[in-house]
Design an enzyme around this catalytic site. Structure first.
Site, PDB file in Angstrom:
ATOM      1  N   HIS A  65      49.168  -2.160  66.713  1.00 35.82           N
ATOM      2  CA  HIS A  65      48.411  -1.510  68.235  1.00 35.82           C
ATOM      3  C   HIS A  65      49.698  -2.186  68.965  1.00 35.82           C
ATOM      4  O   HIS A  65      49.695  -3.258  69.750  1.00 35.82           O
ATOM      5  CB  HIS A  65      47.054  -2.068  68.415  1.00 35.82           C
ATOM      6  CG  HIS A  65      46.383  -1.647  69.829  1.00 35.82           C
ATOM      7  ND1 HIS A  65      45.727  -0.788  70.586  1.00 35.82           N
ATOM      8  CD2 HIS A  65      46.934  -1.403  70.701  1.00 35.82           C
ATOM      9  CE1 HIS A  65      45.391   0.073  71.168  1.00 35.82           C
ATOM     10  NE2 HIS A  65      46.926  -0.702  72.243  1.00 35.82           N
ATOM     11  N   HIS A  67      52.579  -0.415  71.528  1.00 37.42           N
ATOM     12  CA  HIS A  67      53.550   1.339  72.166  1.00 37.42           C
ATOM     13  C   HIS A  67      55.064   1.117  72.592  1.00 37.42           C
ATOM     14  O   HIS A  67      55.132   0.966  73.533  1.00 37.42           O
ATOM     15  CB  HIS A  67      53.205   1.324  73.530  1.00 37.42           C
ATOM     16  CG  HIS A  67      51.063   1.519  73.701  1.00 37.42           C
ATOM     17  ND1 HIS A  67      50.204   2.800  74.379  1.00 37.42           N
ATOM     18  CD2 HIS A  67      49.888   0.426  73.662  1.00 37.42           C
ATOM     19  CE1 HIS A  67      49.433   2.390  73.989  1.00 37.42           C
ATOM     20  NE2 HIS A  67      48.821   0.944  73.832  1.00 37.42           N
ATOM     21  N   GLN A 158      46.894   8.959  76.934  1.00 33.90           N
ATOM     22  CA  GLN A 158      47.078   7.885  77.908  1.00 33.90           C
ATOM     23  C   GLN A 158      46.424   9.104  78.771  1.00 33.90           C
ATOM     24  O   GLN A 158      44.983   7.684  79.306  1.00 33.90           O
ATOM     25  CB  GLN A 158      48.357   8.241  78.331  1.00 33.90           C
ATOM     26  CG  GLN A 158      48.278   7.205  79.382  1.00 33.90           C
ATOM     27  CD  GLN A 158      48.541   5.877  79.216  1.00 33.90           C
ATOM     28  OE1 GLN A 158      49.291   4.637  78.348  1.00 33.90           O
ATOM     29  NE2 GLN A 158      47.161   5.018  79.571  1.00 33.90           N
ATOM     30  N   HIS A 216      41.491   4.042  72.036  1.00 27.84           N
ATOM     31  CA  HIS A 216      41.817   3.489  73.003  1.00 27.84           C
ATOM     32  C   HIS A 216      40.069   2.599  73.334  1.00 27.84           C
ATOM     33  O   HIS A 216      39.922   3.866  73.795  1.00 27.84           O
ATOM     34  CB  HIS A 216      42.623   3.786  73.866  1.00 27.84           C
ATOM     35  CG  HIS A 216      43.312   3.190  73.902  1.00 27.84           C
ATOM     36  ND1 HIS A 216      44.768   3.680  72.871  1.00 27.84           N
ATOM     37  CD2 HIS A 216      44.421   1.928  74.251  1.00 27.84           C
ATOM     38  CE1 HIS A 216      45.143   2.934  73.256  1.00 27.84           C
ATOM     39  NE2 HIS A 216      45.347   2.144  73.638  1.00 27.84           N
ATOM     40  N   GLU A 219      38.321   0.428  77.227  1.00 26.65           N
ATOM     41  CA  GLU A 219      38.818  -0.617  78.043  1.00 26.65           C
ATOM     42  C   GLU A 219      39.099  -0.718  79.027  1.00 26.65           C
ATOM     43  O   GLU A 219      39.391  -0.674  79.761  1.00 26.65           O
ATOM     44  CB  GLU A 219      40.352  -0.389  77.791  1.00 26.65           C
ATOM     45  CG  GLU A 219      41.296  -1.351  78.108  1.00 26.65           C
ATOM     46  CD  GLU A 219      42.927  -0.971  77.669  1.00 26.65           C
ATOM     47  OE1 GLU A 219      43.397  -0.276  77.717  1.00 26.65           O
ATOM     48  OE2 GLU A 219      43.738  -2.283  77.765  1.00 26.65           O
ATOM     49  N   ASP A 315      50.358  -5.098  71.753  1.00 33.53           N
ATOM     50  CA  ASP A 315      50.075  -3.902  72.103  1.00 33.53           C
ATOM     51  C   ASP A 315      51.152  -3.759  73.115  1.00 33.53           C
ATOM     52  O   ASP A 315      51.557  -1.871  73.783  1.00 33.53           O
ATOM     53  CB  ASP A 315      48.815  -4.504  73.264  1.00 33.53           C
ATOM     54  CG  ASP A 315      48.106  -3.400  74.084  1.00 33.53           C
ATOM     55  OD1 ASP A 315      48.455  -2.152  73.387  1.00 33.53           O
ATOM     56  OD2 ASP A 315      47.625  -2.976  75.194  1.00 33.53           O
TER      57      ASP A 315
HETATM   58 ZN   LIG Z   1      47.131   0.245  73.929  1.00 37.08          ZN
END
Ligand SMILES: [Zn+2]
Length: 399
Positions: A65, A67, A158, A216, A219, A315
């Protein structure tokens, strides 16, 4: 690569329940010979051959995981409050300015950092709000494959799928452009119902195209965010568990214990993998708390106790949400053991072994370390995984 003899190493192939003592000869990217010691004869050094004695040989690390589209952007838009909210705002401002060349360069620099720490398989999320980013990372996937690094790309909306017109179409277009997995961010949709709808849409699209699912998921510190149970139920109903990842799952931290016990059992039963991201979540969660301040990590110990498969992700590497980060997954494991109270001897070892075992789940498992096969492996100076966690040495990449 010239011939390299590894004598009397401890070999943890990430598959066998216990490491074994072995001699290995590595030449031209292959494992030319592997002898179990002491039951098989030792390998004698060839003339001029480099010899390494002792240490630990493992599969490479895997990153489940990250980005890459946002990596290394922190200096361009400093996050002054340190909050998730400001990170999202900064990213939204930067996103339209990104070019394919900029994306490629930053992603490549970040992948080089990962490789330096022994990580050869990387799953990146890409914001489907940027077609430029999607195309750049899909193109990079091909380039990296030729260089021995596996890249998987998750279509990550996102800003949600259902929050505004056009987002669902952009997300679906990104998936169809060739992503490996379908993402969603249900807790960020406008209502719980739309969150549940978005999870179902992700499962439907993944099923139609034969892709994996990587959410996701929850979170947030809000205990009413309960999308993990839905993901597990859908995975069970559709027999998809091993193809589903639920990332973050931080609301589990704050949910009532009887409910959390039910969900941990459901995660185990469904075989959905929970990937925690302790570096980001320890600083992004608990922001509404004042004191006492919750830690915001999902319940790794209870998930393990229930028999669930847990991954540990880095992450962020210097991105709008987390300005630090080295791309060393051992840092993430270290944060997990601190924040998650995982400092029992077996827990420490399990946390670091996760990086070369369960973190490979979405890639189909750790690459085999077998005589005659290609060599994708690491050599570590300490034999004890706990020492790797304590000292954070760079491994030698044998691939
Ligand atoms: Zn993430």
């Amino acid at each position: 690569m010239a011939s390299l003899l590894l004598q009397e190493v401890l070999l943890d192939d990430g598959r066998a329940p216990r490491p074994l003592r072995a001699d290995l000869r590595v030449r031209d990217g292959r494992i030319e010979a592997l002898r179990r010691r002491p039951s098989e004869p030792a390998l004698a050094p060839l003339q001029g051959e480099e010899v390494v004695r002792g240490g630990l040989v493992t599969p490479p690390l895997a990153e489940p995981h990250v980005h890459l589209d946002a990596a290394l952007l922190a200096p361009r838009a400093p996050n002054h409050s340190g909050t998730l909210r400001e990170g999202i705002a900064n990213w939204a401002r930067l996103r339209p300015t990104l070019t394919a060349q900029d994306l490629r360069e930053r992603a490549r620099r970040t992948v080089a950092l990962y490789r330096g720490w022994g990580c050869l398989s990387i799953r990146t999320h890409v914001d489907t709000g940027s077609a430029v980013a999607v195309d750049a990372l899909l193109a990079l996937r091909q380039e990296l494959a030729a260089e021995g690094t596996t890249l998987q790309v998750v279509a990550f909306p996102q800003e949600g799928i259902l929050r505004a017109a056009g987002r669902q179409a952009a997300w679906a277009r990104a998936v169809e452009a060739g992503c490996d997995a379908v993402g969603a961010i249900p807790h960020y949709e406008r209502t719980a119902q739309e969150g549940h709808d978005s999870v179902r849409l992700a499962f439907d699209l993944a099923a139609r195209l034969g892709l994996q699912v990587d959410l996701h998921c929850d979170e947030t510190d809000d205990p009413d965010s309960r999308f993990l149970e839905q993901a597990c139920a859908l995975a069970l109903d559709r027999d998809l568990g091993r193809r589903v990842v639920a990332g973050h799952c931080t609301s589990l931290h704050s949910q009532p214990n009887p409910y959390a016990a039910k969900v941990c059992a459901l995660v185990a039963e469904s075989q959905v993998q929970v990937v925690c991201n302790p570096l980001d979540n320890v600083v992004l969660q608990g922001r509404y708390d004042g004191y006492p301040r919750r830690r915001g990590l999902t319940r790794v110990d209870e998930l393990w106790a229930a028999g669930a498969c847990v991954g540990i992700g880095h992450d962020s590497v210097m991105d709008p949400w987390y300005p630090l980060g080295t791309a060393n997954l051992v840092d993430a494991a270290s944060m997990a053991v601190h924040v998650g109270h995982l400092t029992g001897r077996d827990q420490l070892a399990r946390a670091v072994r996760t990086l070369w075992t369960d973190n490979h789940r979405c890639f189909g498992g750790p690459p085999p370390i077998a005589e005659g096969g290609p060599c994708r492996a690491l050599w570590w100076e300490p034999e004890d995984p706990v020492e790797i966690l304590r000292l954070r040495p760079a491994p030698r990449v044998l691939a």
